[in-house]
Design a protein around this motif. Structure first.
Motif, mmCIF file in Angstrom:
data_model
loop_
_atom_site.group_PDB
_atom_site.id
_atom_site.type_symbol
_atom_site.label_atom_id
_atom_site.label_comp_id
_atom_site.label_asym_id
_atom_site.label_seq_id
_atom_site.Cartn_x
_atom_site.Cartn_y
_atom_site.Cartn_z
ATOM 1 N N LYS A 80 50.322 -26.478 63.450
ATOM 2 C CA LYS A 80 51.470 -25.644 63.835
ATOM 3 C C LYS A 80 51.195 -24.868 65.120
ATOM 4 C CE LYS A 80 53.579 -25.055 59.290
ATOM 5 N NZ LYS A 80 53.995 -24.085 58.235
ATOM 6 N N GLU A 81 49.968 -24.395 65.260
ATOM 7 C CA GLU A 81 49.615 -23.665 66.483
ATOM 8 C C GLU A 81 49.570 -24.600 67.677
ATOM 9 O OE1 GLU A 81 46.229 -21.117 66.359
ATOM 10 O OE2 GLU A 81 46.751 -20.298 64.400
ATOM 11 N N PHE A 82 49.122 -25.827 67.457
ATOM 12 C CA PHE A 82 49.086 -26.800 68.545
ATOM 13 C C PHE A 82 50.498 -27.028 69.077
ATOM 14 C CE2 PHE A 82 49.602 -31.130 70.090
ATOM 15 C CZ PHE A 82 48.560 -31.241 71.006
ATOM 16 N N ILE A 83 51.468 -27.172 68.166
ATOM 17 C CA ILE A 83 52.849 -27.428 68.575
ATOM 18 C C ILE A 83 53.387 -26.296 69.447
ATOM 19 C CG2 ILE A 83 55.221 -27.747 67.749
ATOM 20 C CD1 ILE A 83 54.002 -28.933 65.180
ATOM 21 N N THR A 84 53.150 -25.062 69.021
ATOM 22 C CA THR A 84 53.760 -23.916 69.705
ATOM 23 C C THR A 84 52.931 -23.405 70.883
ATOM 24 O OG1 THR A 84 52.721 -22.442 68.078
ATOM 25 C CG2 THR A 84 54.991 -23.139 67.660
ATOM 26 N N ASN A 85 51.607 -23.499 70.813
ATOM 27 C CA ASN A 85 50.770 -22.826 71.807
ATOM 28 C C ASN A 85 50.085 -23.732 72.835
ATOM 29 O OD1 ASN A 85 51.365 -20.436 70.476
ATOM 30 N ND2 ASN A 85 49.540 -20.536 69.178
ATOM 31 N N TYR A 86 49.808 -24.981 72.457
ATOM 32 C CA TYR A 86 49.036 -25.805 73.383
ATOM 33 C C TYR A 86 49.902 -26.297 74.544
ATOM 34 C CZ TYR A 86 46.155 -29.408 75.432
ATOM 35 O OH TYR A 86 45.438 -30.157 76.333
ATOM 36 N N ILE B 92 57.451 -34.628 69.551
ATOM 37 C CA ILE B 92 57.239 -34.013 70.867
ATOM 38 C C ILE B 92 57.930 -34.832 71.958
ATOM 39 C CG2 ILE B 92 55.480 -33.448 72.597
ATOM 40 C CD1 ILE B 92 53.603 -32.788 70.220
ATOM 41 N N LYS B 93 57.838 -36.153 71.872
ATOM 42 C CA LYS B 93 58.493 -37.025 72.875
ATOM 43 C C LYS B 93 60.010 -36.905 72.820
ATOM 44 C CE LYS B 93 54.911 -40.590 72.645
ATOM 45 N NZ LYS B 93 54.612 -41.972 72.168
#
Length: 537
Positions: free
Chosen positions: A452-458, A509-510
């Motif tokens: 979840k953090e990867f989706i929002t922060n990375y 994401i795409k």
């Protein structure tokens, strides 16, 4: 009589054998002169192969000659009647069945070593803790690195019968250690529902890449999960889907059509018509559905789109589909090979055939995509050539056309050359390869990122972006990368997500840069607005 009585059973058996032989030759329309003749066409081929086998001056692989002969015969038919050699039958069968028996990894060769790209979720390797980046050095004592083994040889060493064990020696570079692990080979699914997620708060998205035996069950599971998350509408993505089993397409169409609605009908050489109707089993009847198609959507994909369009249900979005209206049946040839032979044509509910012409040969048939591009059809719907004699009307009066694919209700043009190039680099493996190499340098940096953090922060930074440009330049790929910076960075992040977490996350994401999905959202907003105005009146 008694003297020769012991011969009677032998004479009787011989008479029966001769009778069976004659009966096998007998055709009631034959003349007596033809009764004992052979089939000259088949006999000619058999004799030629025998002459080459026994008399030709040099040793010849007659199996390869037979393969060429079969292919040459099929080339005289339609483009979809094809020969499947024995060497390819297993892969074809596994793809259409939807599973295989193995250890459950996707791998690539780095240097001379098998490196795990991803352990398939809930497969044997995943259950035993195999991770992306692990190197498989040995299998049951056989060394797998440092040898020039073909991909098929490597696969053969890792696949096997269900329930059999394989002991692997694995190198995990991130921990600088090797370890042994024993796996029990099991059934590993080959997913045909390759993505499913909530596109908006109430619109579900499901992408199917082929119609295999397992597709309907996969679809039902995905739809059920998304309905539990609030899905009231559906985007069914059939882009680039070449088709598959007719029966699976019928079952899928039945999910959306009311009881008694015609899905399609087929007609064979003898004129026999077979109709397929929807039943009461559908779980998504009378609900908004958008079907995405493009110039590579064919066969079973077109059956779904045609069935919905001809029944005035849903909205077909995209570009004109491929145009395959023929049905094949797979027939074994007795030596492990098979032929897929066209046995009938199918027609959509209004009676249209969407099969495009193949009169000018197979090469012309498959080059029609380039013709569509040059004619401007992929850019403007007005450039699509239709034939008035192939005009049909749906029950509500909408005009639809036969003769060369399904024309969408809502047209979405192909992207710019650079936009298409980004997608082509992704499907061709450049993005996945670059990301794999990038992750190999230091996977541990992502350990701090829960999904979840990867989706929002990375964020893919400029350094990674520039490295990708250099990677492409080394491979002679030229384009305006800076003009496509947002899309390139999004695809890099998507591929990182796919390899670290889940392909489904990568697909989501795409989707942020997908013109057809953006059009669906626009259409849905307009329909919602219209419904609200009607309610207000």
């Amino acid at each position: 009589m008694k003297k020769y009585g012991y011969l009677f059973p032998t004479i009787l058996a011989l008479a029966i054998a001769i009778g069976i032989f004659i009966g096998g030759k007998l055709h009631f329309s034959d003349t007596p002169e033809k009764l004992f003749s052979t089939n000259s066409k088949k006999d000619k081929l058999n004799r030629l192969i025998d002459y080459i086998d026994y008399e030709y001056v040099d040793e010849v692989d007659t199996d390869s000659i037979v393969d060429v002969t079969v292919n040459n015969i099929l080339d005289k038919l339609d483009p979809h009647s094809v020969y499947i050699p024995k060497s390819e039958m297993q892969d074809v069968a596994e793809s259409m069945k939807g599973d295989f028996v193995g250890i459950g990894i996707q791998f690539r060769r780095v240097g001379d070593t098998i490196t795990v790209l991803r352990a398939i979720k809930n497969g044997p390797s995943d259950k035993k803790g195999i991770k992306a980046g692990d190197r498989i050095l040995m299998a049951n004592g056989d060394t797998l690195f440092g040898k020039r083994l073909s991909s098929q040889e490597l696969v053969d060493k890792l696949k096997g019968k269900i329930g059999t064990k394989v002991k692997l020696k694995v190198l995990r570079q991130t921990e600088n250690r090797t370890f042994d692990v024993s796996l029990t080979r099991d059934v590993v699914p080959i997913r045909s529902v390759v993505a499913n997620f909530m596109l908006t708060e109430d619109i579900a998205y499901i992408k199917i890449n082929r119609f295999a035996e397992s597709t309907f069950k996969e679809f039902k599971n995905a739809l059920w999960n998304l309905q539990n998350k609030g899905a009231r509408k559906l985007v069914l993505d059939l882009r680039d889907n070449p088709g598959g089993y007719l029966g699976i397409a019928e079952k899928l169409a039945d999910e959306f059509l009311e009881d008694g609605k015609l899905i399609l009908f087929t007609k064979n050489k003898k004129g026999r018509i077979k109709k397929a109707f929807a039943t009461k089993k559908g779980s998504f009847e009378n609900k908004p559905i958008y079907v995405l198609i493009n110039e590579r959507s064919a066969s079973a994909s077109e059956i779904i789109a045609g069935a919905l369009q001809d029944n005035d249900l849903g909205t077909i979005v995209g570009r004109r589909s491929f145009g395959k209206g023929l049905v094949q049946r797979e027939m074994e040839l007795g030596d492990g090979s098979a032929v897929r032979l066209t046995v009938s044509r199918y027609y959509t509910p209004t009676g249209r055939s969407i099969q495009k012409s193949y009169e000018n040969g197979h090469e012309d048939y498959y080059q029609k995509f380039m013709q569509r591009y040059k004619s401007g059809e992929l850019i403007s719907m007005d450039s699509i050539k239709v034939v008035d004699s192939l005009k049909f009307r749906t029950p509500k009066g909408k005009i639809v056309y036969g003769g060369g694919g399904i024309i969408p209700d809502e047209f979405v043009p192909i992207g710019t050359l650079d936009e298409e190039r980004v997608e082509s680099m992704d499907s061709s493996g450049y993005f996945p390869d670059f990301v794999f190499r990038f992750l190999e340098k230091d996977r541990s940096r992502f350990y701090k990122y829960p999904m979840k953090e990867f989706i929002t922060n990375y964020r893919v930074d400029d350094i990674i972006f520039e490295r990708f440009i250099d990677y492409c330049a080394d491979r002679n790929i030229r384009m305006d990368f800076y003009g496509q910076e947002k899309k390139v960075k999004s695809y890099l992040k998507a591929n990182i997500a796919t390899q670290l977490y889940d392909p489904n996350l990568g697909a989501k994401i795409k989707s942020a840069h997908d013109a057809m999905l953006e059009r669906v959202k626009e259409l849905d907003s307009l329909k919602t607005l219209e419904e609200d105005n009607i309610d207000a009146i």
